[in-house]
Design an enzyme around this catalytic site. Structure first.
Site, PDB file in Angstrom:
ATOM      1  N   LYS A 267      42.969  37.529  35.206  1.00  0.00           N
ATOM      2  CA  LYS A 267      43.212  37.895  36.606  1.00  0.00           C
ATOM      3  C   LYS A 267      41.996  37.542  37.445  1.00  0.00           C
ATOM      4  O   LYS A 267      40.869  37.985  37.151  1.00  0.00           O
ATOM      5  CB  LYS A 267      43.519  39.388  36.717  1.00  0.00           C
ATOM      6  CG  LYS A 267      44.023  39.813  38.104  1.00  0.00           C
ATOM      7  CD  LYS A 267      44.561  41.227  38.061  1.00  0.00           C
ATOM      8  CE  LYS A 267      45.236  41.616  39.371  1.00  0.00           C
ATOM      9  NZ  LYS A 267      45.856  42.962  39.291  1.00  0.00           N
TER      10      LYS A 267
ATOM     11  N   ASN B  23      41.179  50.503  48.057  1.00  0.00           N
ATOM     12  CA  ASN B  23      40.782  51.416  46.989  1.00  0.00           C
ATOM     13  C   ASN B  23      39.414  51.031  46.447  1.00  0.00           C
ATOM     14  O   ASN B  23      39.033  49.859  46.465  1.00  0.00           O
ATOM     15  CB  ASN B  23      41.830  51.442  45.864  1.00  0.00           C
ATOM     16  CG  ASN B  23      41.563  50.395  44.793  1.00  0.00           C
ATOM     17  OD1 ASN B  23      40.743  50.607  43.901  1.00  0.00           O
ATOM     18  ND2 ASN B  23      42.259  49.261  44.889  1.00  0.00           N
TER      19      ASN B  23
ATOM     20  N   THR C 132      33.707  47.618  40.418  1.00  0.00           N
ATOM     21  CA  THR C 132      32.705  47.843  39.389  1.00  0.00           C
ATOM     22  C   THR C 132      31.586  46.846  39.633  1.00  0.00           C
ATOM     23  O   THR C 132      31.818  45.632  39.618  1.00  0.00           O
ATOM     24  CB  THR C 132      33.293  47.658  37.983  1.00  0.00           C
ATOM     25  OG1 THR C 132      34.307  48.647  37.767  1.00  0.00           O
ATOM     26  CG2 THR C 132      32.218  47.809  36.915  1.00  0.00           C
TER      27      THR C 132
ATOM     28  N   SER D  39      38.039  42.833  39.603  1.00  0.00           N
ATOM     29  CA  SER D  39      37.998  44.033  40.426  1.00  0.00           C
ATOM     30  C   SER D  39      36.695  44.073  41.202  1.00  0.00           C
ATOM     31  O   SER D  39      35.622  43.846  40.638  1.00  0.00           O
ATOM     32  CB  SER D  39      38.105  45.285  39.553  1.00  0.00           C
ATOM     33  OG  SER D  39      37.836  46.445  40.329  1.00  0.00           O
TER      34      SER D  39
END
Length: 348
Positions: A208, A110, A173, A170
């Site tokens: 995370k 993704n 970004t 992530s």
């Protein structure tokens, strides 16, 4: 897997992945999901950073980004839920297509880019939550103060959640992962912890991390975590690695999740545990009871699922929780806590 899942999953997998995911959430909201409540036994009940979990199997962030299916998800077998990521302002994320199913690899890629409805809309839905629900904190892509965005979301939503996750890992970004460096991470976490103290009741804060970290980076993050006042870590987010993939979509940009991530994420988890005794949530490639148990024995106090449900349905949570209870019993463990980290040395 339920009969309904056997019938519906092949149909959903024939559709565009993002459309299929939206239809899956719609099905949950219309009452087509499981409704047995969290699967639990005395062995499975566990404490995670002060959170009393009915079982250690959680739902990972990203599945219900906008907290639109909290009620049906709370009736499923999960011991806890994590929604988001939420950013201060709503944003559309990256252009479509941005989700790719890698069936041959039991994986997905993704590049959503924190698409979400924004903290105001998500917070209104969180007011109606049930059970233990956490919020993944994110930053707007065009923000002038990304570190400040995390604290801003926590301040706004913190009174309607049981825990929060700082998501600086992530890959979707640009330059977000730069916030994992020592100086940037210390400053960011200080701001988040200060925001946490302004809440009516401060919540456990998790960090995370990415799976694509070297040994020195893992040690540095653990050192920051140990002195920051946070309650735990989540290992790991998606990976940029493409080693050994068979699918035609293997070359797509974005974060890879699912089975190919299992070994990499578990090794990071075990290495992280060498440097900290903060509780760790293990996520990445968990698709069976055995894999969940391996994460726990490697050092995870709890685990989270997401991509595997694309292939096995949401009832996978119930299957894994029930299977974990049997494995704990067979190995003579009276609780999840007794099994945490017993094999951590095997992953070094």
């Amino acid at each position: 897997m339920t009969l309904l899942e056997r019938m519906s999953l092949p149909l959903l997998r024939s559709l565009d992945p993002e459309r299929a995911h939206a239809l899956g959430l719609l099905a949950l909201r219309t009452g087509l999901g499981p409704s047995l409540g969290p699967f639990t036994t005395p062995r499975l009940r566990t404490n995670l950073a002060g959170l009393a979990l009915e079982n250690p199997v959680g739902l990972a962030a990203g599945f219900d980004k906008n907290a639109t299916a909290l009620k049906p998800l709370s009736r499923s077998a999960f011991g806890f839920l994590e929604v988001g990521a939420a950013t201060p302002r709503s944003q559309p994320g990256n252009p479509k297509p941005r989700l790719f199913r890698l069936s041959e690899d039991a994986a997905a890629i993704n590049r959503f880019g924190f698409n979400n409805d924004g903290m105001h809309a998500i917070n209104e839905r969180l007011k109606h939550r049930r059970g233990i629900v956490g919020l993944n904190l994110g930053a707007n892509k065009d923000s002038d103060d990304r570190a400040g965005d995390f604290a801003k979301v926590l301040k706004h939503c913190g009174d309607n959640i049981e825990f929060a996750t700082v998501n600086v890992s992530s890959p979707n970004t640009e330059k977000l992962r730069d916030l994992q460096g020592r100086a940037a991470l210390e400053s960011l976490l200080q701001g988040v912890m200060e925001a946490n103290e302004t809440l009516d009741a401060p919540v456990p804060i998790f960090l995370k991390i990415a799976p694509d970290l070297n040994t020195d980076e893992i040690a540095e993050i653990a050192d920051v975590a140990n002195t920051s006042g946070i309650s735990g870590l989540i290992a790991t987010n998606t990976t940029l690695s493409r080693d050994g993939l068979k699918s035609a979509h293997a070359g797509e940009k974005g974060g890879l999740s699912g089975q190919p991530l299992f070994e990499k994420s578990t090794r990071v988890l075990a290495e992280l545990r060498q440097h900290t005794r903060l509780p760790i949530i293990g996520v990445g490639g968990v698709g069976s009871t055995e894999q969940a148990y391996l994460k726990i024995r490697a050092g995870a106090s709890a685990v989270q699922l997401y991509t595997a449900m694309v292939y096995h349905g949401i009832s996978l949570a119930n299957d894994i929780a029930g299977g974990l209870d049997e494995l704990l019993l067979n190995d003579g463990f009276a609780s999840v806590e007794e099994a945490v980290g017993v094999d951590e040395g095997l992953w070094r």
